[in-house]
Design a protein around this motif. Structure first.
Motif, PDB file in Angstrom:
ATOM      1  N   ILE A  81     -15.814 -18.916 -26.462  1.00 30.60           N
ATOM      2  CA  ILE A  81     -16.481 -17.603 -26.446  1.00 30.60           C
ATOM      3  C   ILE A  81     -17.980 -17.876 -26.383  1.00 30.60           C
ATOM      4  CG2 ILE A  81     -16.722 -15.360 -27.576  1.00 30.60           C
ATOM      5  CD1 ILE A  81     -14.211 -15.902 -29.118  1.00 30.60           C
ATOM      6  N   PRO A  82     -18.494 -18.164 -25.199  1.00 32.18           N
ATOM      7  CA  PRO A  82     -19.905 -18.542 -25.086  1.00 32.18           C
ATOM      8  C   PRO A  82     -20.832 -17.356 -25.322  1.00 32.18           C
ATOM      9  CG  PRO A  82     -18.934 -18.293 -22.911  1.00 32.18           C
ATOM     10  CD  PRO A  82     -17.816 -18.138 -23.891  1.00 32.18           C
ATOM     11  N   PRO A  83     -21.986 -17.592 -25.950  1.00 34.62           N
ATOM     12  CA  PRO A  83     -22.958 -16.507 -26.114  1.00 34.62           C
ATOM     13  C   PRO A  83     -23.531 -16.075 -24.767  1.00 34.62           C
ATOM     14  CG  PRO A  83     -23.905 -18.599 -26.814  1.00 34.62           C
ATOM     15  CD  PRO A  83     -22.455 -18.849 -26.552  1.00 34.62           C
ATOM     16  N   LEU A  84     -23.932 -14.824 -24.692  1.00 35.02           N
ATOM     17  CA  LEU A  84     -24.568 -14.314 -23.493  1.00 35.02           C
ATOM     18  C   LEU A  84     -26.029 -14.770 -23.455  1.00 35.02           C
ATOM     19  CD1 LEU A  84     -23.221 -10.633 -23.642  1.00 35.02           C
ATOM     20  CD2 LEU A  84     -22.172 -12.636 -22.561  1.00 35.02           C
ATOM     21  N   LEU A  85     -26.566 -14.898 -22.249  1.00 36.19           N
ATOM     22  CA  LEU A  85     -27.971 -15.275 -22.069  1.00 36.19           C
ATOM     23  C   LEU A  85     -28.607 -14.250 -21.149  1.00 36.19           C
ATOM     24  CD1 LEU A  85     -30.387 -17.200 -22.375  1.00 36.19           C
ATOM     25  CD2 LEU A  85     -29.458 -18.526 -20.443  1.00 36.19           C
ATOM     26  N   ALA A  86     -29.562 -13.488 -21.686  1.00 30.68           N
ATOM     27  CA  ALA A  86     -30.191 -12.414 -20.928  1.00 30.68           C
ATOM     28  C   ALA A  86     -31.695 -12.585 -20.878  1.00 30.68           C
ATOM     29  CB  ALA A  86     -29.854 -11.062 -21.553  1.00 30.68           C
ATOM     30  N   VAL A  87     -32.290 -12.159 -19.776  1.00 30.29           N
ATOM     31  CA  VAL A  87     -33.744 -12.131 -19.652  1.00 30.29           C
ATOM     32  C   VAL A  87     -34.256 -10.843 -20.288  1.00 30.29           C
ATOM     33  CG1 VAL A  87     -35.699 -12.087 -18.073  1.00 30.29           C
ATOM     34  CG2 VAL A  87     -33.697 -13.488 -17.533  1.00 30.29           C
ATOM     35  N   GLY A  88     -35.171 -10.986 -21.219  1.00 36.85           N
ATOM     36  CA  GLY A  88     -35.763  -9.835 -21.889  1.00 36.85           C
ATOM     37  C   GLY A  88     -37.102  -9.455 -21.272  1.00 36.85           C
ATOM     38  N   PRO A  89     -37.974  -8.864 -22.067  1.00 38.73           N
ATOM     39  CA  PRO A  89     -39.244  -8.354 -21.551  1.00 38.73           C
ATOM     40  C   PRO A  89     -40.169  -9.462 -21.043  1.00 38.73           C
ATOM     41  CG  PRO A  89     -38.733  -7.430 -23.711  1.00 38.73           C
ATOM     42  CD  PRO A  89     -37.789  -8.552 -23.491  1.00 38.73           C
ATOM     43  N   GLU A  90     -40.889  -9.138 -19.975  1.00 36.29           N
ATOM     44  CA  GLU A  90     -41.897 -10.058 -19.432  1.00 36.29           C
ATOM     45  C   GLU A  90     -43.269  -9.824 -20.039  1.00 36.29           C
ATOM     46  OE1 GLU A  90     -41.992 -10.274 -15.211  1.00 36.29           O
ATOM     47  OE2 GLU A  90     -39.820 -10.533 -15.008  1.00 36.29           O
ATOM     48  N   GLY A  91     -43.438  -8.733 -20.752  1.00 37.50           N
ATOM     49  CA  GLY A  91     -44.722  -8.418 -21.359  1.00 37.50           C
ATOM     50  C   GLY A  91     -44.561  -7.364 -22.427  1.00 37.50           C
ATOM     51  N   PRO A  92     -45.641  -7.015 -23.129  1.00 37.58           N
ATOM     52  CA  PRO A  92     -45.572  -6.079 -24.247  1.00 37.58           C
ATOM     53  C   PRO A  92     -45.405  -4.636 -23.797  1.00 37.58           C
ATOM     54  CG  PRO A  92     -47.849  -6.682 -23.836  1.00 37.58           C
ATOM     55  CD  PRO A  92     -47.013  -7.523 -22.900  1.00 37.58           C
ATOM     56  N   LEU A  93     -45.185  -3.763 -24.753  1.00 38.76           N
ATOM     57  CA  LEU A  93     -45.056  -2.340 -24.452  1.00 38.76           C
ATOM     58  C   LEU A  93     -46.309  -1.797 -23.777  1.00 38.76           C
ATOM     59  CD1 LEU A  93     -43.377  -0.904 -27.697  1.00 38.76           C
ATOM     60  CD2 LEU A  93     -42.263  -1.589 -25.562  1.00 38.76           C
ATOM     61  N   GLU A  94     -47.465  -2.250 -24.237  1.00 35.21           N
ATOM     62  CA  GLU A  94     -48.740  -1.799 -23.688  1.00 35.21           C
ATOM     63  C   GLU A  94     -49.692  -2.979 -23.578  1.00 35.21           C
ATOM     64  OE1 GLU A  94     -50.457   1.466 -25.844  1.00 35.21           O
ATOM     65  OE2 GLU A  94     -48.512   2.422 -26.204  1.00 35.21           O
TER      66      GLU A  94
END
Length: 427
Positions: A81-94
């Motif tokens: 049951i391998p963990p998922l690997l996702a790309v998150g934010p490239e920068g801050p909210l502002e």
């Protein structure tokens, strides 16, 4: 005897040097079930940070291929049951992006991609990729799916980098977060100690102060995180936890020095070669700052998740903690746009009986307490001024509930021994 329940966790991370060591500890810890990695900008750009998960898994895969007897030491390194690997934010909210490449290098791992090309990977052809599952979903989508798929309040969300992805999740799906999330444990902030990025700001908060403020300092009951399930691990408590490099030389790699004599793979396990290669540049930077050790900030957050699962009953409206761990409710606001105070935790010392006197350095005060064998209270502030009404009601401080901040762990020595035993298999 029934098997102990593992705590399912989502690791929101910007894999730099200490993040990588924290993830190694998580992979080696049977108390945890890693559901996903959500990779964010922070210590370096999001794409370099994402590749560092591959480098880390490659090192473990190579180690187990040569030492199959060690496979059991890494219960979360599994293709079942391998963990998922996702790309998150490239920068801050502002605003613009701020990285910590001055410390972690352009690749996030002290520039091993240049100094140790043998540790680079081809993400498309590596057999160890079966041990995690890259997905095209965003970090928000992955976190939402996992929260919805598990029992209420069972998942711990661990933040080792900027809090951007979590803030986006709460913005879009707050009701689900409130109903489903078990705990949030975040390495964030500096309350009574100097910052590590500026004189007043810890890096994760500095990188996205708007996200931290939205989550931790909500303006009303319909915004922010459910603070009764949040634990912060600020610099005040994490800085004392270290991996002294002389200890690493003595226990793990006698040949370890610095970039002057880069690690050679021959004669070492692949995992030791990997960690030594990562630590080389870090040691040089830390020595410039007068310390021959790696500070274990993110590792403390993972350790806290291991030992403090969501099912511990809350106490007084704050998260319950295991024996040896202690929290204190702290009230603060977060500076978002200050010219020199971006990311600062502005503590409200008027009603905070855990705060030290204005201008005091917590580490120095604590040293004096230890010398005198005194309790905390005798050196608290007595210089609290009377409140003055302001002309404009909008300037009045809104009365807020505080946030549970970690103030005590079982101790730096306990963590050092645990880390040495689990990551490198050395008693």
């Amino acid at each position: 005897m029934a098997e102990k329940t593992r705590t399912p966790i989502i690791i929101d991370t910007d894999p730099g040097v200490d993040d990588t060591l924290a993830i190694l500890l998580a992979i080696a810890s049977p108390e945890l079930e890693i559901l996903a990695y959500i990779v964010s900008f922070g210590n370096t750009d999001v794409h370099a940070a994402y590749n560092n998960i591959y480098k880390l898994y490659q090192a473990i895969g190579r180690h187990i291929a040569l030492h199959p007897e060690d496979a059991a030491r890494f219960p979360n390194f599994s293709s079942t049951i391998p963990p998922l690997l996702a790309v998150g934010p490239e920068g801050p909210l502002e605003g613009g992006r701020h990285f910590a490449q001055y410390f972690h290098g352009r690749d996030g791992l002290s520039n091993i991609s240049e100094r140790h090309p043998d540790l680079n990977v081809d993400p498309g052809s590596s057999s160890f990729c079966n041990n995690f599952q890259p997905v095209k979903e965003s970090g928000v989508e992955v976190a939402l799916r996992l929260l919805q798929s598990r029992p209420d309040r069972s998942i711990t969300y661990v933040v080792l980098g900027p809090m951007t992805n979590l803030a986006q999740l709460v913005r879009q799906h707050r009701q689900t977060v409130v109903e489903k999330i078990g705990r949030v444990i975040a390495m964030a902030g500096a309350l009574d100690v100097p910052g590590n990025t500026t004189s007043v700001a810890e890096f994760n908060v500095f990188a996205d102060p708007c996200a931290a403020k939205e989550l931790l300092v909500p303006t009303d009951l319909t915004s922010g995180l459910p603070l009764d399930r949040v634990v912060l691990a600020p610099l005040d408590v994490t800085t004392a936890h270290e991996l002294p490099f002389p200890h690493y030389v003595q226990k793990v790699d006698p040949a370890f020095t610095s970039t002057v004599q880069p690690s050679i793979a021959d004669g070492k396990s692949p995992l030791v070669h990997f960690t030594s290669s990562v630590f080389e540049g870090t040691r040089e930077i830390m020595l410039e700052w007068g310390k021959d050790a790696l500070e274990l900030h993110d590792i403390v957050a993972i350790w806290c998740a291991m030992e403090n699962p969501p099912e511990i009953n809350p106490v007084g409206g704050l998260p319950g903690m295991s024996t040896g761990w202690a929290i204190a409710e702290r009230t603060f606001d977060i500076e978002r746009t200050g010219e020199i105070t971006r990311g600062m935790f502005v503590t409200d010392r008027r009603e905070d009986n855990t705060a030290y006197a204005p201008g005091a350095n917590r580490a120095e005060v604590q040293a004096q307490l230890d010398l005198r064998q005194l309790g905390h209270g005798l050196l608290e502030s007595t210089a609290v001024p009377a409140r003055v009404e302001v002309e404009y009601p909008g300037l009045q401080q809104i009365r807020r509930r505080g946030v549970a901040c970690l103030v005590e762990t079982p101790g730096p020595r306990v963590l050092l021994e645990l880390l040495t035993r689990r990551v490198w298999g050395i008693q």
